[in-house]
Design an enzyme around this catalytic site. Sequence first.
Site, PDB file in Angstrom:
ATOM      1  N   ASN A 132       1.127  -1.402  -0.192  1.00 16.66           N
ATOM      2  CA  ASN A 132       0.449   0.088   0.066  1.00 16.66           C
ATOM      3  C   ASN A 132       1.096   0.957   0.246  1.00 16.66           C
ATOM      4  OD1 ASN A 132      -2.851  -0.706   0.086  1.00 16.66           O
ATOM      5  ND2 ASN A 132      -2.135  -1.802   1.557  1.00 16.66           N
ATOM      6  N   ASP A 159       0.092 -10.375  -0.004  1.00 17.20           N
ATOM      7  CA  ASP A 159       1.551 -10.228   0.636  1.00 17.20           C
ATOM      8  C   ASP A 159       2.137 -11.192   1.921  1.00 17.20           C
ATOM      9  OD1 ASP A 159       1.167  -7.610   2.725  1.00 17.20           O
ATOM     10  OD2 ASP A 159       0.152  -8.798   2.688  1.00 17.20           O
TER      11      ASP A 159
END
Length: 244
Positions: free
Chosen positions: A9, A100
């Site tokens: 992000n 992730d």
Amino acid sequence: MRLLIDAGNSRLKWRLDDAGRVVDQGVGGSADPDPVPGLTTGVADISRVAVSTVASEETRLALLRHLSDRIKAPVRFYWAEAHRDGLTNAYHDCNQMGADRWHAMCGAWREHKQGFIVVDAGSAITVDYVDSGGRHLGGFILPGLQMMRRSLQVDAARIDFDPGQVLVTTPGTSTSECVNHGVAWLSGALIDRIQRDAEKFGLNDVLATGGDAGWLIQLGLAAESHPSLVLEGLAIVDAGALPE
Ligand SMILES: Nc1ncnc2c1ncn2[C@@H]1O[C@H](COP(=O)(O)OP(=O)(O)O)[C@@H](O)[C@H]1O
Ligand SMILES: CC(C)(COP(=O)(O)O)[C@@H](O)C(=O)NCCC(=O)O
Ligand SMILES: [K+]
């Protein structure tokens, strides 16, 4: 050669890999105009691009356009899975899990078959537990350190402070100290809980990754630093994938 990309992000971490040898690597901003800065060597020799991302769909599509404009090789996105090589995901719906987290666990599982904890201190902080049978016991998602500070700046009218990453956990005597010591103090509590859970679940290996991992280790987290754990797991998954 393969281009491996971990687009979080906040930051995009990339690695140019030639049969397991790291040829080049770098860090960019996932939403930057050039999210893969510094990628100059060997672009013509890239035969495949593998991406692990938790960024927004808009950012993912912009990244895909950027890669397709610069590199002729196919771009493949890899997502969380129900299982791989004896590792099993605790999620009933693995599509919910951030890629992730899954790829970090795949990277850890290869070398830590006795069970482990992964702490990824990124935009958000994630903690995942995997036992010696490769069973993902589950995990936790917390606001990241910058996210915590930003929420105080944005959502509390009379909190004005100089953000600073400190290792001090004594009571603060100013707004800045109360915030900065507070983030360190809460992180210390996180570290204590991880240590207690490690003993409770018998998970001795703690692997730390993410931009704030080094700071957590300085604060007392007993962990091995694995800055590229997500990329290492992505490389494993991509190697196991059938050619398109
Ligand atoms: N050079 C840097 N630029 C941005 N954030 C950084 C940097 N170095 C460390 N950080 C810390 O790392 C965090 C982002 O970690 P990272 O693992 O890159 O995030 P993500 O994978 O969520 O994109 C930020 O919250 C910040 O505190
Ligand atoms: C929790 C995360 C935002 C962490 O991502 P990051 O901080 O590395 O950008 C990411 O793993 C994610 O979007 N997860 C989806 C929800 C889940 O894992 O259950
Ligand atoms: K991350």
